[in-house]
Structure formats: C-alpha cells, structure tokens
Design a protein around this motif. Structure first.
Motif, PDB file in Angstrom:
ATOM      1  N   GLU A 102       0.819  -1.105   0.061  1.00  0.00           N
ATOM      2  CA  GLU A 102       0.054  -0.022   0.051  1.00  0.00           C
ATOM      3  C   GLU A 102       0.795   1.282  -0.065  1.00  0.00           C
ATOM      4  O   GLU A 102       0.238   2.368   0.238  1.00  0.00           O
ATOM      5  N   GLY A 103       2.248   1.392  -0.129  1.00  0.00           N
ATOM      6  CA  GLY A 103       3.166   2.378  -0.184  1.00  0.00           C
ATOM      7  C   GLY A 103       3.328   2.947   1.070  1.00  0.00           C
ATOM      8  O   GLY A 103       4.073   3.847   1.126  1.00  0.00           O
ATOM      9  N   TYR A 104       3.374   2.094   2.154  1.00  0.00           N
ATOM     10  CA  TYR A 104       3.847   2.583   3.327  1.00  0.00           C
ATOM     11  C   TYR A 104       5.043   1.978   4.007  1.00  0.00           C
ATOM     12  O   TYR A 104       5.625   1.819   5.099  1.00  0.00           O
ATOM     13  N   ALA A 105       5.828   1.310   3.031  1.00  0.00           N
ATOM     14  CA  ALA A 105       7.172   0.972   3.102  1.00  0.00           C
ATOM     15  C   ALA A 105       8.131   1.786   4.069  1.00  0.00           C
ATOM     16  O   ALA A 105       8.822   1.155   5.011  1.00  0.00           O
ATOM     17  N   SER A 106       8.235   2.961   3.701  1.00  0.00           N
ATOM     18  CA  SER A 106       8.777   3.971   4.358  1.00  0.00           C
ATOM     19  C   SER A 106       8.763   4.267   5.855  1.00  0.00           C
ATOM     20  O   SER A 106       9.624   4.834   6.544  1.00  0.00           O
ATOM     21  N   GLN A 107       7.405   3.667   6.042  1.00  0.00           N
ATOM     22  CA  GLN A 107       7.489   3.831   7.718  1.00  0.00           C
ATOM     23  C   GLN A 107       8.234   2.803   8.692  1.00  0.00           C
ATOM     24  O   GLN A 107       8.334   2.889   9.917  1.00  0.00           O
ATOM     25  N   TRP A 108       8.701   1.887   7.913  1.00  0.00           N
ATOM     26  CA  TRP A 108       9.606   0.896   8.700  1.00  0.00           C
ATOM     27  C   TRP A 108      10.961   1.196   8.310  1.00  0.00           C
ATOM     28  O   TRP A 108      11.509   1.167   7.220  1.00  0.00           O
ATOM     29  N   SER A 109      11.793   1.458   9.475  1.00  0.00           N
ATOM     30  CA  SER A 109      13.162   1.716   9.179  1.00  0.00           C
ATOM     31  C   SER A 109      13.846   0.284   9.111  1.00  0.00           C
ATOM     32  O   SER A 109      13.325  -0.745   9.449  1.00  0.00           O
ATOM     33  N   PRO A 110      14.952   0.137   8.606  1.00  0.00           N
ATOM     34  CA  PRO A 110      15.683  -1.286   8.577  1.00  0.00           C
ATOM     35  C   PRO A 110      16.116  -1.646   9.853  1.00  0.00           C
ATOM     36  O   PRO A 110      16.097  -2.867   9.751  1.00  0.00           O
ATOM     37  N   ALA A 111      16.288  -0.894  10.583  1.00  0.00           N
ATOM     38  CA  ALA A 111      16.362  -1.428  12.182  1.00  0.00           C
ATOM     39  C   ALA A 111      15.131  -2.024  12.626  1.00  0.00           C
ATOM     40  O   ALA A 111      15.209  -3.076  13.165  1.00  0.00           O
ATOM     41  N   GLU A 112      13.904  -1.422  12.228  1.00  0.00           N
ATOM     42  CA  GLU A 112      12.693  -2.000  12.971  1.00  0.00           C
ATOM     43  C   GLU A 112      12.454  -3.260  12.133  1.00  0.00           C
ATOM     44  O   GLU A 112      12.053  -4.307  12.581  1.00  0.00           O
ATOM     45  N   ILE A 113      12.802  -3.167  10.966  1.00  0.00           N
ATOM     46  CA  ILE A 113      12.627  -4.745  10.047  1.00  0.00           C
ATOM     47  C   ILE A 113      13.507  -5.622  10.813  1.00  0.00           C
ATOM     48  O   ILE A 113      13.020  -6.783  10.926  1.00  0.00           O
ATOM     49  N   ARG A 114      14.894  -5.380  10.792  1.00  0.00           N
ATOM     50  CA  ARG A 114      15.613  -6.394  11.358  1.00  0.00           C
ATOM     51  C   ARG A 114      15.222  -6.800  12.855  1.00  0.00           C
ATOM     52  O   ARG A 114      15.136  -7.917  12.984  1.00  0.00           O
ATOM     53  N   SER A 115      14.601  -5.872  13.687  1.00  0.00           N
ATOM     54  CA  SER A 115      14.343  -6.323  15.067  1.00  0.00           C
ATOM     55  C   SER A 115      13.099  -7.147  15.109  1.00  0.00           C
ATOM     56  O   SER A 115      12.893  -8.231  15.714  1.00  0.00           O
ATOM     57  N   LEU A 116      12.181  -6.680  14.206  1.00  0.00           N
ATOM     58  CA  LEU A 116      10.849  -7.580  14.223  1.00  0.00           C
ATOM     59  C   LEU A 116      10.770  -8.847  13.239  1.00  0.00           C
ATOM     60  O   LEU A 116       9.910  -9.636  13.427  1.00  0.00           O
ATOM     61  N   THR A 117      11.693  -8.946  12.279  1.00  0.00           N
ATOM     62  CA  THR A 117      11.578  -9.983  11.273  1.00  0.00           C
ATOM     63  C   THR A 117      12.872 -10.751  11.100  1.00  0.00           C
ATOM     64  O   THR A 117      12.986 -11.980  10.914  1.00  0.00           O
ATOM     65  N   GLY A 118      13.949 -10.198  11.607  1.00  0.00           N
ATOM     66  CA  GLY A 118      15.364 -10.723  11.237  1.00  0.00           C
ATOM     67  C   GLY A 118      15.906 -10.498  10.045  1.00  0.00           C
ATOM     68  O   GLY A 118      16.725 -11.054   9.705  1.00  0.00           O
TER      69      GLY A 118
END
Length: 133
Positions: A88-104
């Motif tokens: 939906e175009g909201y990818a920028s709301q997640w930082s790489p650090a958040e993605i790493r901590s939440l998904t690995g």
C-alpha cells in the motif's frame, strides 16, 4: 470460507482436505516437513480459520465453519501487516532497524524474497502431504 487477509489474494492459497483428516495432515507436516503443531487458535478472528500448523512466518489454517473441508496457507498476522504496508506504499514507515528487530531480515528486499520463498515452500509441502507424498 477464508476470504481475504490484509496482505491480499496473492498471499493466501486454499486446498481441499479431501480424504485426509486435518489431524493426519498436521502430523505429516510436523513429522516430515519441520512444521510446528498449533493449538488451533484463530488469529484473524472467528470463522477465518484456526491455526493447524506453522512454518516460520507462514500458517496453515483449517476451516472452522461447520461442514467445511478446506485448509489455507497464509502468512502470520505480523507478516500480513508488513506485506500490506509494502503493497500500500507505506514501506518507508519501517526503518531497516525495525525490520531487522521484528523480522530478522535486513530490509524489504530480503523480507519479501524470504516471504515468497517460504510461502511457496509451505504450499508445496501442504500439496505433497495432501497427495500422500
């Protein structure tokens, strides 16, 4: 029975149980394909499927409506939210650090690649288990 989940139609695949019982399917996937058995909770709400087994971030749901003999493969609730955000175009709301901590995963590219690979693998394993192979 299952309908759409937040990540959309590309992230759900349904199968007919046929002659295979949900219990036998669960046992086969746990014993032979590395799935984890689940307690049939309903993460998407009543009548949206109960979790029969899980592999990584992918769920195998069994129909909960009376008389239904279907199962569905779909990502977990948490992964659904990530996939929805991206689509939906909201990818920028997640930082790489958040993605790493939440998904690995190191970022969107790795997350999406691994989600597609895992989803395909789970669908293949479920199809094989239903075929008895």
């Amino acid at each position: 029975m299952f309908g759409l989940y937040p990540a959309g139609p590309n992230w759900v695949r349904t199968f007919a149980l046929g002659d295979c019982s949900s219990r036998d399917l669960q046992k086969s996937l746990v014993d032979l394909a590395g799935f984890t058995a689940a307690i049939q909770h309903q993460p998407f709400g009543q009548y949206r499927g109960a979790v029969l087994a899980q592999f990584g971030q992918t769920l195998l749901l069994v129909a909960t409506t009376p008389g239904a003999c279907e199962i569905a493969v779909t990502p977990t609730v948490e992964m659904q939210h990530f996939l929805w955000s991206y689509q939906e175009g909201y990818a920028s709301q997640w930082s790489p650090a958040e993605i790493r901590s939440l998904t690995g995963h190191s970022g969107w590219s790795e997350l999406l690649t691994n989600a597609r690979r895992e989803f395909g693998r789970v669908c293949d394993n479920v199809a094989a288990a239903l075929d008895g192979t």
